[in-house]
Design a protein around this motif. Structure first.
Motif, short mmCIF file in Angstrom:
data_model
loop_
_atom_site.label_atom_id
_atom_site.label_comp_id
_atom_site.label_asym_id
_atom_site.label_seq_id
_atom_site.Cartn_x
_atom_site.Cartn_y
_atom_site.Cartn_z
N SER A 73 0.82 -1.22 0.00
CA SER A 73 0.00 0.00 0.00
C SER A 73 0.86 1.27 0.00
O SER A 73 0.55 2.23 0.70
CB SER A 73 -0.96 0.00 1.20
N GLN A 95 -0.94 -3.75 -3.71
CA GLN A 95 -1.83 -2.59 -3.57
C GLN A 95 -1.07 -1.27 -3.59
O GLN A 95 -1.40 -0.34 -2.86
CB GLN A 95 -2.65 -2.70 -2.26
N GLY A 115 -2.72 -6.19 -7.46
CA GLY A 115 -3.57 -5.08 -7.03
C GLY A 115 -2.96 -3.71 -7.20
O GLY A 115 -3.44 -2.74 -6.62
N CYS A 116 -1.91 -3.58 -8.00
CA CYS A 116 -1.22 -2.29 -8.14
C CYS A 116 -1.76 -1.46 -9.30
O CYS A 116 -2.25 -1.99 -10.29
CB CYS A 116 0.27 -2.52 -8.35
#
Length: 190
Positions: A73, A95, A115-116
């Motif tokens: 994240s 992410q 998820g990037c």
């Protein structure tokens, strides 16, 4: 000149864009909520480290060693990973925002990007064999002379990959997104 050795340290909410991180060898350290944007992480060594919820946008990473480093994240907009030391380069992303990141000519086999957001990232001449792009936004991401053999692009979206100039042996795609392999032909699918 030997760098100091820093191990098993948790850095939380530090503002390294104001006071740069000391040049050192960092091992098994966690950087959480730290600010590095527009700063300098050049000539650093990170081994078995994790960056969580950090902002490294436009950070200089020239000659930095990333050996088994996880980014979770994080915001890594515009980071030129191609300037990093490539000898022990093993990184993983989950992410993360990697918009405009540069991975030119790197060997990133088995790298996780799940998820990037990889909008406008540059993977020119990059070996991405068996890498994971599940649930990635690949809008205007550059793949030229890239090796994507056995890579997982299932549920990746907004990609435009030319199969004539990239290697795609046994690459996984979802049926819904196969249009991304045909865009260069300017055809209409109904």
């Amino acid at each position: 000149m030997n760098k100091p050795f820093v191990a098993d340290t948790h850095f939380k909410n530090e503002k390294f864009h104001q006071n740069p991180l000391a040049k050192a060898d960092y091992e098994e350290c966690v950087f959480e909520g730290c600010q590095f944007q527009n700063g300098y992480l050049d000539n650093q060594n990170f081994v078995d480290c994790t960056f969580k919820d950090c902002d490294l946008s436009n950070t200089n990473v020239a000659n930095t060693i990333w050996n088994n480093v996880q980014f979770e994240s994080c915001k890594l907009v515009g980071v030129s990973f191609d300037k990093s030391e490539t000898t022990f380069l093993t990184i993983a992303f989950s992410q993360c925002n990697l918009t405009l990141a540069i991975f030119y000519e790197l060997s990133l086999q088995k790298t996780d990007f799940s998820g990037c957001n990889l909008s406008q990232a540059d993977f020119t001449s990059t070996d991405l064999t068996s890498s994971n792009f599940t649930d990635c936004n690949l809008d205007n991401t550059l793949f030229q002379n890239s090796i994507l053999d056995k890579a997982d692009l299932s549920n990746a979206f907004n990609f435009n990959i030319n199969p004539e100039i990239n290697s795609l042996k046994k690459t996984k795609f979802s049926k819904e997104e196969l249009i991304g392999l045909l865009k260069k032909y300017d055809i209409v699918i109904v």
